[in-house]
Motif scaffolding. Sequence first.
Motif, PDB file in Angstrom:
ATOM      1  N   MET A   1      48.929 -13.780 182.051  1.00  0.00           N
ATOM      2  CA  MET A   1      47.903 -13.358 181.113  1.00  0.00           C
ATOM      3  C   MET A   1      46.992 -12.338 181.795  1.00  0.00           C
ATOM      4  O   MET A   1      46.530 -12.563 182.906  1.00  0.00           O
ATOM      5  N   PRO A   2      46.715 -11.197 181.128  1.00  0.00           N
ATOM      6  CA  PRO A   2      45.856 -10.194 181.748  1.00  0.00           C
ATOM      7  C   PRO A   2      44.421 -10.688 181.886  1.00  0.00           C
ATOM      8  O   PRO A   2      43.948 -11.506 181.110  1.00  0.00           O
ATOM      9  N   SER A   3      43.738 -10.157 182.867  1.00  0.00           N
ATOM     10  CA  SER A   3      42.331 -10.491 183.082  1.00  0.00           C
ATOM     11  C   SER A   3      41.477  -9.832 182.009  1.00  0.00           C
ATOM     12  O   SER A   3      41.866  -8.837 181.407  1.00  0.00           O
ATOM     13  N   GLN A   4      40.299 -10.381 181.808  1.00  0.00           N
ATOM     14  CA  GLN A   4      39.332  -9.845 180.864  1.00  0.00           C
ATOM     15  C   GLN A   4      38.007  -9.641 181.598  1.00  0.00           C
ATOM     16  O   GLN A   4      37.707 -10.372 182.541  1.00  0.00           O
ATOM     17  N   PRO A   5      37.197  -8.675 181.152  1.00  0.00           N
ATOM     18  CA  PRO A   5      35.886  -8.527 181.776  1.00  0.00           C
ATOM     19  C   PRO A   5      35.053  -9.793 181.581  1.00  0.00           C
ATOM     20  O   PRO A   5      35.242 -10.521 180.605  1.00  0.00           O
ATOM     21  N   SER A   6      34.168 -10.052 182.509  1.00  0.00           N
ATOM     22  CA  SER A   6      33.356 -11.266 182.449  1.00  0.00           C
ATOM     23  C   SER A   6      32.013 -11.023 183.112  1.00  0.00           C
ATOM     24  O   SER A   6      31.931 -10.326 184.125  1.00  0.00           O
ATOM     25  N   ARG A   7      30.963 -11.613 182.589  1.00  0.00           N
ATOM     26  CA  ARG A   7      29.647 -11.523 183.207  1.00  0.00           C
ATOM     27  C   ARG A   7      29.390 -12.700 184.136  1.00  0.00           C
ATOM     28  O   ARG A   7      28.300 -12.845 184.661  1.00  0.00           O
ATOM     29  N   GLU A   8      30.380 -13.553 184.372  1.00  0.00           N
ATOM     30  CA  GLU A   8      30.210 -14.703 185.252  1.00  0.00           C
ATOM     31  C   GLU A   8      30.544 -14.330 186.689  1.00  0.00           C
ATOM     32  O   GLU A   8      31.681 -14.040 187.014  1.00  0.00           O
ATOM     33  N   LEU A   9      29.530 -14.331 187.522  1.00  0.00           N
ATOM     34  CA  LEU A   9      29.731 -14.110 188.946  1.00  0.00           C
ATOM     35  C   LEU A   9      29.951 -15.456 189.622  1.00  0.00           C
ATOM     36  O   LEU A   9      29.229 -16.408 189.343  1.00  0.00           O
ATOM     37  N   GLU A  10      30.950 -15.520 190.471  1.00  0.00           N
ATOM     38  CA  GLU A  10      31.237 -16.745 191.206  1.00  0.00           C
ATOM     39  C   GLU A  10      30.918 -16.537 192.682  1.00  0.00           C
ATOM     40  O   GLU A  10      30.918 -15.417 193.173  1.00  0.00           O
ATOM     41  N   THR A  11      30.665 -17.632 193.361  1.00  0.00           N
ATOM     42  CA  THR A  11      30.373 -17.571 194.787  1.00  0.00           C
ATOM     43  C   THR A  11      31.214 -18.597 195.527  1.00  0.00           C
ATOM     44  O   THR A  11      31.850 -19.463 194.926  1.00  0.00           O
ATOM     45  N   PHE A  12      31.214 -18.480 196.838  1.00  0.00           N
ATOM     46  CA  PHE A  12      31.793 -19.502 197.709  1.00  0.00           C
ATOM     47  C   PHE A  12      30.828 -19.689 198.876  1.00  0.00           C
ATOM     48  O   PHE A  12      29.986 -18.841 199.150  1.00  0.00           O
ATOM     49  N   PRO A  28      34.606   1.974 193.832  1.00  0.00           N
ATOM     50  CA  PRO A  28      34.670   3.388 193.463  1.00  0.00           C
ATOM     51  C   PRO A  28      34.946   3.666 191.982  1.00  0.00           C
ATOM     52  O   PRO A  28      34.970   4.818 191.587  1.00  0.00           O
ATOM     53  N   GLU A  29      35.144   2.642 191.163  1.00  0.00           N
ATOM     54  CA  GLU A  29      35.547   2.876 189.771  1.00  0.00           C
ATOM     55  C   GLU A  29      34.570   2.298 188.756  1.00  0.00           C
ATOM     56  O   GLU A  29      34.973   1.846 187.686  1.00  0.00           O
ATOM     57  N   PHE A  30      33.271   2.305 189.050  1.00  0.00           N
ATOM     58  CA  PHE A  30      32.300   1.788 188.094  1.00  0.00           C
ATOM     59  C   PHE A  30      32.154   2.749 186.927  1.00  0.00           C
ATOM     60  O   PHE A  30      32.085   3.963 187.116  1.00  0.00           O
ATOM     61  N   THR A  31      32.107   2.205 185.724  1.00  0.00           N
ATOM     62  CA  THR A  31      31.871   3.007 184.533  1.00  0.00           C
ATOM     63  C   THR A  31      30.941   2.269 183.573  1.00  0.00           C
ATOM     64  O   THR A  31      31.023   1.058 183.431  1.00  0.00           O
ATOM     65  N   CYS A  32      30.083   3.031 182.947  1.00  0.00           N
ATOM     66  CA  CYS A  32      29.264   2.544 181.837  1.00  0.00           C
ATOM     67  C   CYS A  32      29.125   3.730 180.880  1.00  0.00           C
ATOM     68  O   CYS A  32      29.699   4.782 181.111  1.00  0.00           O
ATOM     69  N   LEU A  33      28.387   3.536 179.812  1.00  0.00           N
ATOM     70  CA  LEU A  33      28.216   4.613 178.841  1.00  0.00           C
ATOM     71  C   LEU A  33      26.783   5.135 178.872  1.00  0.00           C
ATOM     72  O   LEU A  33      25.841   4.359 179.042  1.00  0.00           O
ATOM     73  N   ILE A  65      31.943  -6.235 187.149  1.00  0.00           N
ATOM     74  CA  ILE A  65      31.733  -4.779 187.119  1.00  0.00           C
ATOM     75  C   ILE A  65      32.454  -4.175 185.918  1.00  0.00           C
ATOM     76  O   ILE A  65      31.929  -3.285 185.240  1.00  0.00           O
ATOM     77  N   TRP A  66      33.646  -4.663 185.623  1.00  0.00           N
ATOM     78  CA  TRP A  66      34.432  -4.187 184.486  1.00  0.00           C
ATOM     79  C   TRP A  66      33.668  -4.413 183.176  1.00  0.00           C
ATOM     80  O   TRP A  66      33.795  -3.639 182.226  1.00  0.00           O
ATOM     81  N   SER A  67      32.854  -5.433 183.099  1.00  0.00           N
ATOM     82  CA  SER A  67      32.152  -5.768 181.856  1.00  0.00           C
ATOM     83  C   SER A  67      31.141  -4.693 181.444  1.00  0.00           C
ATOM     84  O   SER A  67      30.686  -4.682 180.294  1.00  0.00           O
ATOM     85  N   TYR A  68      30.810  -3.785 182.331  1.00  0.00           N
ATOM     86  CA  TYR A  68      29.877  -2.714 182.004  1.00  0.00           C
ATOM     87  C   TYR A  68      30.565  -1.501 181.382  1.00  0.00           C
ATOM     88  O   TYR A  68      29.890  -0.579 180.923  1.00  0.00           O
ATOM     89  N   ARG A  69      31.878  -1.489 181.352  1.00  0.00           N
ATOM     90  CA  ARG A  69      32.630  -0.305 180.932  1.00  0.00           C
ATOM     91  C   ARG A  69      32.207   0.235 179.570  1.00  0.00           C
ATOM     92  O   ARG A  69      32.154   1.447 179.374  1.00  0.00           O
ATOM     93  N   ASN A  70      31.938  -0.632 178.609  1.00  0.00           N
ATOM     94  CA  ASN A  70      31.588  -0.184 177.256  1.00  0.00           C
ATOM     95  C   ASN A  70      30.124  -0.429 176.914  1.00  0.00           C
ATOM     96  O   ASN A  70      29.761  -0.445 175.743  1.00  0.00           O
ATOM     97  N   GLN A  71      29.296  -0.597 177.922  1.00  0.00           N
ATOM     98  CA  GLN A  71      27.874  -0.860 177.702  1.00  0.00           C
ATOM     99  C   GLN A  71      27.069   0.396 177.964  1.00  0.00           C
ATOM    100  O   GLN A  71      27.246   1.057 178.984  1.00  0.00           O
ATOM    101  N   GLY A  72      26.173   0.713 177.056  1.00  0.00           N
ATOM    102  CA  GLY A  72      25.262   1.830 177.259  1.00  0.00           C
ATOM    103  C   GLY A  72      24.124   1.405 178.176  1.00  0.00           C
ATOM    104  O   GLY A  72      23.520   0.359 177.942  1.00  0.00           O
ATOM    105  N   ALA A  73      23.876   2.182 179.211  1.00  0.00           N
ATOM    106  CA  ALA A  73      22.816   1.818 180.147  1.00  0.00           C
ATOM    107  C   ALA A  73      22.366   3.040 180.934  1.00  0.00           C
ATOM    108  O   ALA A  73      23.190   3.854 181.349  1.00  0.00           O
ATOM    109  N   PHE A  74      21.054   3.141 181.130  1.00  0.00           N
ATOM    110  CA  PHE A  74      20.537   4.163 182.030  1.00  0.00           C
ATOM    111  C   PHE A  74      20.893   3.777 183.459  1.00  0.00           C
ATOM    112  O   PHE A  74      20.987   2.591 183.796  1.00  0.00           O
ATOM    113  N   HIS A  75      21.083   4.761 184.311  1.00  0.00           N
ATOM    114  CA  HIS A  75      21.504   4.516 185.693  1.00  0.00           C
ATOM    115  C   HIS A  75      20.563   3.554 186.412  1.00  0.00           C
ATOM    116  O   HIS A  75      20.999   2.641 187.113  1.00  0.00           O
TER     117      HIS A  75
END
Length: 129
Positions: A1-12, A28-33, A65-75
């Motif tokens: 099953m492919p991964s999906q963007p998520s806002r859940e950060l995990e730690t160890f 190197p591949e961060f994107t937002c709108l 980080i992927w979860s920001y791809r389609n989010q509008g945000a100022f830098h």
Amino acid sequence: MPSQPSRELETFSNPFPNRDYTIRIKIPEFTCLCPKTGQPDFATLHLEYVPDHNCVELKALKLYIWSYRNQGAFHEAVTNQILDDLIAVCNPRFIRLTAEFSVRGGIYTTVIAEYRQPNWNTPKIVQLP
């Protein structure tokens, strides 16, 4: 099953909580709108932190980080939001996030945000002969 963007950060658990050491992560591949035009903004994120009791798990960070791809945000806003979210889950001794955004209209933007725990000072670098 492919991964999906998520806002859940995990730690160890930090394997060496009694030692100050630095973790550096380059994304190197961060994107937002752009919130004004809807056009994509591209950036390289440089994350540098000294963990306390927890370290961020890398796959969870990638999906976050992927979860920001389609989010509008100022830098400035997106850089500080990412930093706040990392502080909330890791509570590092020190953390710095540098977001180097690609050129847009002849302008480069770099936003640097950082946090340090109260009473924590950067250890002195020992100069060897």
